[in-house]
Motif scaffolding. Sequence first.
Motif, PDB file in Angstrom:
ATOM      1  N   LEU A 184       0.835  -1.206   0.000  1.00 26.85           N
ATOM      2  CA  LEU A 184       0.000   0.000   0.000  1.00 26.85           C
ATOM      3  C   LEU A 184       0.867   1.252   0.000  1.00 26.85           C
ATOM      4  N   ALA A 185       1.948   1.243   0.775  1.00 23.57           N
ATOM      5  CA  ALA A 185       2.843   2.399   0.832  1.00 23.57           C
ATOM      6  C   ALA A 185       3.452   2.691  -0.542  1.00 23.57           C
ATOM      7  N   ALA A 186       3.868   1.632  -1.236  1.00 19.91           N
ATOM      8  CA  ALA A 186       4.456   1.818  -2.568  1.00 19.91           C
ATOM      9  C   ALA A 186       3.416   2.316  -3.566  1.00 19.91           C
ATOM     10  N   THR A 187       2.178   1.843  -3.429  1.00 21.66           N
ATOM     11  CA  THR A 187       1.118   2.215  -4.373  1.00 21.66           C
ATOM     12  C   THR A 187       0.669   3.653  -4.184  1.00 21.66           C
ATOM     13  N   ILE A 188       0.491   4.066  -2.928  1.00 22.67           N
ATOM     14  CA  ILE A 188      -0.029   5.414  -2.684  1.00 22.67           C
ATOM     15  C   ILE A 188       0.998   6.496  -3.021  1.00 22.67           C
ATOM     16  N   THR A 189       2.261   6.124  -3.111  1.00 18.63           N
ATOM     17  CA  THR A 189       3.318   7.107  -3.407  1.00 18.63           C
ATOM     18  C   THR A 189       3.869   6.990  -4.828  1.00 18.63           C
ATOM     19  N   ARG A 190       3.355   6.068  -5.622  1.00 20.52           N
ATOM     20  CA  ARG A 190       4.009   5.784  -6.915  1.00 20.52           C
ATOM     21  C   ARG A 190       3.850   6.913  -7.937  1.00 20.52           C
ATOM     22  N   GLU A 191       2.833   7.770  -7.793  1.00 17.82           N
ATOM     23  CA  GLU A 191       2.661   8.880  -8.739  1.00 17.82           C
ATOM     24  C   GLU A 191       3.369  10.157  -8.287  1.00 17.82           C
ATOM     25  N   ILE A 192       3.997  10.117  -7.131  1.00 14.24           N
ATOM     26  CA  ILE A 192       4.692  11.301  -6.616  1.00 14.24           C
ATOM     27  C   ILE A 192       5.959  11.551  -7.423  1.00 14.24           C
TER      28      ILE A 192
ATOM     29  N   TYR B 273      -3.516  12.148  -2.369  1.00 14.14           N
ATOM     30  CA  TYR B 273      -3.609  10.694  -2.516  1.00 14.14           C
ATOM     31  C   TYR B 273      -4.095  10.123  -1.187  1.00 14.14           C
ATOM     32  N   GLN B 274      -5.278   9.512  -1.226  1.00 10.27           N
ATOM     33  CA  GLN B 274      -5.952   9.047  -0.022  1.00 10.27           C
ATOM     34  C   GLN B 274      -6.269   7.553  -0.163  1.00 10.27           C
ATOM     35  N   PHE B 275      -6.000   6.795   0.886  1.00 10.17           N
ATOM     36  CA  PHE B 275      -6.369   5.382   0.846  1.00 10.17           C
ATOM     37  C   PHE B 275      -7.607   5.149   1.701  1.00 10.17           C
ATOM     38  N   THR B 276      -8.263   4.041   1.439  1.00 11.13           N
ATOM     39  CA  THR B 276      -9.435   3.676   2.224  1.00 11.13           C
ATOM     40  C   THR B 276      -9.616   2.170   2.198  1.00 11.13           C
ATOM     41  N   TYR B 277     -10.221   1.639   3.244  1.00 14.93           N
ATOM     42  CA  TYR B 277     -10.583   0.227   3.274  1.00 14.93           C
ATOM     43  C   TYR B 277     -12.033   0.030   2.832  1.00 14.93           C
ATOM     44  N   GLY B 278     -12.731   1.122   2.580  1.00 10.86           N
ATOM     45  CA  GLY B 278     -14.128   1.059   2.170  1.00 10.86           C
ATOM     46  C   GLY B 278     -14.283   0.784   0.683  1.00 10.86           C
ATOM     47  N   PRO B 279     -15.549   0.593   0.225  1.00  5.84           N
ATOM     48  CA  PRO B 279     -15.799   0.230  -1.176  1.00  5.84           C
ATOM     49  C   PRO B 279     -15.770   1.416  -2.139  1.00  5.84           C
ATOM     50  N   LYS B 280     -15.753   2.656  -1.618  1.00  4.52           N
ATOM     51  CA  LYS B 280     -15.740   3.825  -2.495  1.00  4.52           C
ATOM     52  C   LYS B 280     -14.928   4.949  -1.856  1.00  4.52           C
ATOM     53  N   CYS B 281     -14.826   6.073  -2.546  1.00  4.29           N
ATOM     54  CA  CYS B 281     -14.038   7.204  -2.043  1.00  4.29           C
ATOM     55  C   CYS B 281     -14.529   7.597  -0.649  1.00  4.29           C
ATOM     56  N   PRO B 282     -13.613   7.802   0.305  1.00  2.47           N
ATOM     57  CA  PRO B 282     -14.027   8.111   1.675  1.00  2.47           C
ATOM     58  C   PRO B 282     -14.572   9.527   1.867  1.00  2.47           C
ATOM     59  N   VAL B 283     -14.489  10.365   0.829  1.00  4.49           N
ATOM     60  CA  VAL B 283     -15.049  11.722   0.905  1.00  4.49           C
ATOM     61  C   VAL B 283     -16.438  11.680   0.286  1.00  4.49           C
ATOM     62  N   ARG B 284     -17.430  12.101   1.043  1.00  5.46           N
ATOM     63  CA  ARG B 284     -18.804  12.012   0.577  1.00  5.46           C
ATOM     64  C   ARG B 284     -19.024  12.870  -0.674  1.00  5.46           C
ATOM     65  N   GLU B 285     -19.976  12.440  -1.511  1.00  5.09           N
ATOM     66  CA  GLU B 285     -20.222  13.104  -2.790  1.00  5.09           C
ATOM     67  C   GLU B 285     -20.631  14.564  -2.616  1.00  5.09           C
ATOM     68  N   GLU B 286     -21.442  14.865  -1.582  1.00  6.80           N
ATOM     69  CA  GLU B 286     -21.879  16.248  -1.393  1.00  6.80           C
ATOM     70  C   GLU B 286     -20.712  17.165  -1.028  1.00  6.80           C
ATOM     71  N   ILE B 287     -19.733  16.622  -0.295  1.00  7.72           N
ATOM     72  CA  ILE B 287     -18.537  17.411   0.030  1.00  7.72           C
ATOM     73  C   ILE B 287     -17.720  17.655  -1.232  1.00  7.72           C
ATOM     74  N   MET B 288     -17.568  16.608  -2.041  1.00  2.00           N
ATOM     75  CA  MET B 288     -16.827  16.746  -3.290  1.00  2.00           C
ATOM     76  C   MET B 288     -17.465  17.802  -4.184  1.00  2.00           C
ATOM     77  N   ALA B 289     -18.799  17.782  -4.280  1.00  2.00           N
ATOM     78  CA  ALA B 289     -19.505  18.742  -5.137  1.00  2.00           C
ATOM     79  C   ALA B 289     -19.377  20.159  -4.592  1.00  2.00           C
TER      80      ALA B 289
END
Length: 229
Positions: free
Chosen positions: A72-80, A186-202
Motif C-alpha cells: 500500500l505504501a508503494a502504491t499510494i506514493t508511486r505517482e509522486i 492521494y488518499q487510501f481507504t478500506y471502504g468500497p468507495k471514495c471516503p469523501v462524501r459526494e456532497e462534500i466533493m460537489a
Amino acid sequence: MKLKLKPAIARRPRAMMGKLASAVRSKIEMEKIRRRGGPARIRKGPPEALLGLRRFVANPRQFGGFVSGPALAATITREIDPAAGPVLELGPGTGVFTRALLARGVPEHNLILVEADPMLAARLRLAFPQALVLACKAGSATPEMLGGLRPAAVVSGLPLLNFPGREVERILAAAFSFCTADAAIYQFTYGPKCPVREEIMARMELSAQRTARVWRNVPPASVYRITRD
C-alpha cells in the motif's frame, strides 16, 4: 539430604539475575546513545508495529494506518514526482508512507509531516530530523506553519471514514490551501468507495479517481487521487 527452600526464596536468585541482566542491557543502550551523540533513531520492525497497534487501540477513530503494509505504501506514493517539490503527509503515524516517499526519491528536507498524536510526532522528529514535523490536527494546520513551503502533492494516511463531514471538509480545504494549483491528494481507504462524501466533493468542486486496488494489504485497500476541478 535435600535442602527444601520456600518458593519465594527459591525464586530470588532468578529474579536478581533478571534485574541484573536488565540493568546491563540498559547501560549498553545508554552507552550506544552517548557515543552517537544523540537519541537513537526510530526502530523498524515489530516494536514500531506494536506502537502503532497500541495507539490504534487507544484511539481507533484517529489512528487508522497501523496495518498499512509496504504494498500500500508503494502504491499510494508511486505517482509522486520527487522533483516537483515538497510533499505534505497527513497522519504519517509510525512513518510507513514516509519511508516509501524517501525510497521514491523525495528528499527528507522536502517532507512536511502533520501528526496529531504527540508521541508519534516526537518519534517522527527523531526518525526524520530534516523533515518539518507539525504536531497538530490536519485541519488546524496553517500556511504560516509551513514556513512558505508549497507542497506539490499530498499523501494522506488519515482514516477519513471515521471523521465527521465538517472535519473532512476542513482537512481538504487546509491541504489544498497549502499546495500548488495542480497538486493532488492521494488518499487510501478500506471502504468500497471514495471516503469523501459526494456532497462534500460537489461543494468543494473536487474530483476523485481510484488509481489502484491493493489486494496484498491486510485488509485490502484502495487508493484515490483527489484533485480540484
